[in-house]
Design a protein around this motif. Sequence first.
Motif, PDB file in Angstrom:
ATOM      1  N   GLN A 196     -38.503 -19.633  94.047  1.00 43.13           N
ATOM      2  CA  GLN A 196     -37.883 -19.807  95.792  1.00 43.13           C
ATOM      3  C   GLN A 196     -36.981 -18.702  95.794  1.00 43.13           C
ATOM      4  OE1 GLN A 196     -40.666 -20.651  98.136  1.00 43.13           O
ATOM      5  NE2 GLN A 196     -41.672 -20.830  96.239  1.00 43.13           N
ATOM      6  N   ILE A 197     -35.909 -18.371  94.857  1.00 39.82           N
ATOM      7  CA  ILE A 197     -34.555 -18.226  95.349  1.00 39.82           C
ATOM      8  C   ILE A 197     -34.488 -16.631  94.271  1.00 39.82           C
ATOM      9  CG2 ILE A 197     -33.810 -20.237  95.906  1.00 39.82           C
ATOM     10  CD1 ILE A 197     -32.123 -20.289  93.365  1.00 39.82           C
ATOM     11  N   GLY A 198     -33.709 -15.404  94.803  1.00 39.09           N
ATOM     12  CA  GLY A 198     -33.580 -14.692  94.325  1.00 39.09           C
ATOM     13  C   GLY A 198     -34.499 -13.837  94.682  1.00 39.09           C
ATOM     14  N   THR A 199     -35.509 -13.093  95.868  1.00 35.68           N
ATOM     15  CA  THR A 199     -36.773 -12.678  96.396  1.00 35.68           C
ATOM     16  C   THR A 199     -36.255 -11.709  96.851  1.00 35.68           C
ATOM     17  OG1 THR A 199     -37.222 -13.635  98.068  1.00 35.68           O
ATOM     18  CG2 THR A 199     -38.270 -14.705  96.094  1.00 35.68           C
ATOM     19  N   THR A 200     -35.039 -11.348  97.164  1.00 36.57           N
ATOM     20  CA  THR A 200     -34.610 -10.452  97.914  1.00 36.57           C
ATOM     21  C   THR A 200     -32.798  -9.910  97.701  1.00 36.57           C
ATOM     22  OG1 THR A 200     -33.698  -9.203 100.070  1.00 36.57           O
ATOM     23  CG2 THR A 200     -33.179 -12.112  99.643  1.00 36.57           C
ATOM     24  N   ARG A 221     -30.814 -18.488 103.071  1.00 33.34           N
ATOM     25  CA  ARG A 221     -31.800 -19.789 103.849  1.00 33.34           C
ATOM     26  C   ARG A 221     -32.139 -20.022 102.365  1.00 33.34           C
ATOM     27  NH1 ARG A 221     -31.160 -14.986 107.784  1.00 33.34           N
ATOM     28  NH2 ARG A 221     -33.189 -13.932 106.584  1.00 33.34           N
ATOM     29  N   GLU A 222     -32.797 -18.668 101.437  1.00 34.37           N
ATOM     30  CA  GLU A 222     -33.191 -19.302 100.393  1.00 34.37           C
ATOM     31  C   GLU A 222     -33.563 -20.546  99.189  1.00 34.37           C
ATOM     32  OE1 GLU A 222     -36.225 -15.353  99.663  1.00 34.37           O
ATOM     33  OE2 GLU A 222     -34.136 -15.794  98.656  1.00 34.37           O
ATOM     34  N   ILE A 223     -31.933 -20.639  99.124  1.00 34.04           N
ATOM     35  CA  ILE A 223     -31.539 -21.796  98.786  1.00 34.04           C
ATOM     36  C   ILE A 223     -30.998 -22.463  99.062  1.00 34.04           C
ATOM     37  CG2 ILE A 223     -28.967 -22.010  97.280  1.00 34.04           C
ATOM     38  CD1 ILE A 223     -28.879 -19.386  97.094  1.00 34.04           C
ATOM     39  N   LEU A 224     -31.089 -22.290 100.434  1.00 31.92           N
ATOM     40  CA  LEU A 224     -30.925 -23.604 101.635  1.00 31.92           C
ATOM     41  C   LEU A 224     -32.362 -24.246 101.918  1.00 31.92           C
ATOM     42  CD1 LEU A 224     -28.330 -22.323 104.516  1.00 31.92           C
ATOM     43  CD2 LEU A 224     -28.103 -24.290 102.401  1.00 31.92           C
ATOM     44  N   GLY A 225     -33.568 -23.226 101.487  1.00 33.71           N
ATOM     45  CA  GLY A 225     -34.570 -23.403 102.189  1.00 33.71           C
ATOM     46  C   GLY A 225     -34.995 -24.773 100.891  1.00 33.71           C
ATOM     47  N   VAL A 226     -34.749 -24.584  99.618  1.00 32.59           N
ATOM     48  CA  VAL A 226     -35.169 -25.364  98.302  1.00 32.59           C
ATOM     49  C   VAL A 226     -34.459 -26.628  98.111  1.00 32.59           C
ATOM     50  CG1 VAL A 226     -36.086 -23.829  97.291  1.00 32.59           C
ATOM     51  CG2 VAL A 226     -33.926 -24.470  96.792  1.00 32.59           C
ATOM     52  N   SER A 227     -33.225 -26.559  98.884  1.00 33.12           N
ATOM     53  CA  SER A 227     -32.421 -28.143  98.577  1.00 33.12           C
ATOM     54  C   SER A 227     -32.279 -29.357  99.972  1.00 33.12           C
ATOM     55  CB  SER A 227     -31.017 -27.124  98.650  1.00 33.12           C
ATOM     56  OG  SER A 227     -30.828 -26.193  98.270  1.00 33.12           O
ATOM     57  N   VAL A 228     -33.030 -28.416 101.340  1.00 35.37           N
ATOM     58  CA  VAL A 228     -32.762 -29.292 102.306  1.00 35.37           C
ATOM     59  C   VAL A 228     -34.281 -29.635 102.802  1.00 35.37           C
ATOM     60  CG1 VAL A 228     -32.244 -30.509 104.588  1.00 35.37           C
ATOM     61  CG2 VAL A 228     -30.858 -28.840 102.973  1.00 35.37           C
ATOM     62  N   PRO A 229     -34.999 -30.290 102.631  1.00 37.83           N
ATOM     63  CA  PRO A 229     -34.677 -31.807 102.226  1.00 37.83           C
ATOM     64  C   PRO A 229     -34.816 -32.377 101.155  1.00 37.83           C
ATOM     65  CG  PRO A 229     -36.964 -31.863 103.199  1.00 37.83           C
ATOM     66  CD  PRO A 229     -36.645 -30.446 103.219  1.00 37.83           C
TER      67      PRO A 229
END
Length: 537
Positions: A125-129, A137-145
């Motif tokens: 999910q991260i590093g796509t851009t 935002r990608e990193i935060l999205g996989v972290s929470v919740p």
Amino acid sequence: MLPRRRAPDLSGLAAFTLDRDGRVDSWPATAERLFGHPAHAVLGRDLRDVLMTGPGQRELASEALAEVTAGRVWTATLAMDFAGGSGPVAIRCEPLAGPGSTMLVIAQHASLVIGSGWLRHAADQIGTTLDLPRTAREILGVSVPAFADAAAIFVAERLLAADEAVRHRTGPTTVVRRLGARLTGQSAAVTDDLLPPDEVLVLSGDSPSFRAMETNGPVVSERLDAETAARIVRRPGGQELTSRYASFLAVPLAARGVVLGCMTFGRAASSPRFGPADIAAADELASRAAVCIDNARLYDRERRSAVALQQGMLPGESRVPAGLEVAHRFLPVGLSVVGGDWHDIVALPGGRAALIVGDAMGHGPEAAAVMVQLRTAAHTLAELDMPPGEVVSKLDRMAASLPGAPFATCIAAVVDTVESCCVIAAAGHPPPVVAGPDAVARVLDLPAGLPLGLGTGSVETTRVTLTPGAALALYTDGLVETRTRSLEDGITALRDALGACLGRPGRTLDSCCEVVTQALCERGDDDVTLVLARSNR
């Protein structure tokens, strides 16, 4: 029948009942095995005095009682003590029908999804851009919740503002910028009000985030440092936010031997505290996140450098003589790639103006270095009122002396509004086009000359008469030549487009520049430059 090997395992499941006041009404053997308390020590006692004793858990127990009393189901995963240790326990409370006990509680030892599966999902999910805010935002999205109830990303300000890629130096404070934050149950707008993105902060020595960056290791704490808490409390809703969380974890973001910043995670009182498995998972996530953030940071640096160089290619505010209308367009090949196109407009005495368009072949800093030197020299020579042929000739000799024998083309023209003519000299450059107000355009047949840098010496010049209202078009090959269109076909297309555009009454050169570049430009591998000049006398 024997249970299948992959059937759900309910051996760790416990169930007990409570009365309407929250006192333990029944306590079977499964509950004793899970929590380690014998029935005689639990029966009749308030659940809040037996199991839910952690910070904030008594309030959660009261909330659960209220929900069940209203006929609703309440669930949560809490950090609790159980037989043999402590950790997350999944709780489900639901109302019972009939006399006597009013609440059924089901409990089972649980674990957060922090294994390899979650990490693989995060990596996908991260590093796509290469966009820095979107990466955050990608990193935060996989972290929470999935991992925490709150998370924030901080990057050292010196890396973003000054690009000082050096190791963190020991000191009492450090300056960071918050790239973003995410809170469970809160919208992005509310979160951004409480924890604004791009806010620059000074972290003191007692901040867990500072210590994580200083030691390049994880730091676990039960509360925010006083300075951070005070800063958040000053914002609307900040007091409620700071009281909601009971466990914090700060992990450094390190990539290529440099500590970029840190990630800070928070868990509410209803969630398990951060343990060894959580720290290991957070370290793994931070390692991957740091590489993605550093890639985005480096890309942003290159993009800003490219934009700065491209802005330097553009001429300043031109002093166009009275009676002459000039318009131009420059479209770079990309935001992070520097090309070699350049153009300049120099006002001369007597109602004249010098128009110069050049193209240093290639992309990147090498092409930009050649372009800057040629553009500076051409501007200086034009300001000395040298004829176009002499300007191009001196540029040719200058290019021949540059290291690496650069390949470049150039065309220079001096437009005279008084005599309605122009004098043109070219060095390997595409021919100009002249379009009149009668919708007729023609390609000028000029000596093309050899590219700059061959040191051929003299350059032929051509004098062209401009009829009233006629416009002269100078351009680079990026406008007319593409992978699917030859140079000759592109010049023909430019001629037709200019004739049709300028043949319309009232059409300004600026609008014509826009129409023509949009009609011909196929964004490919080269910059695009178009300069139009028209006498209004």
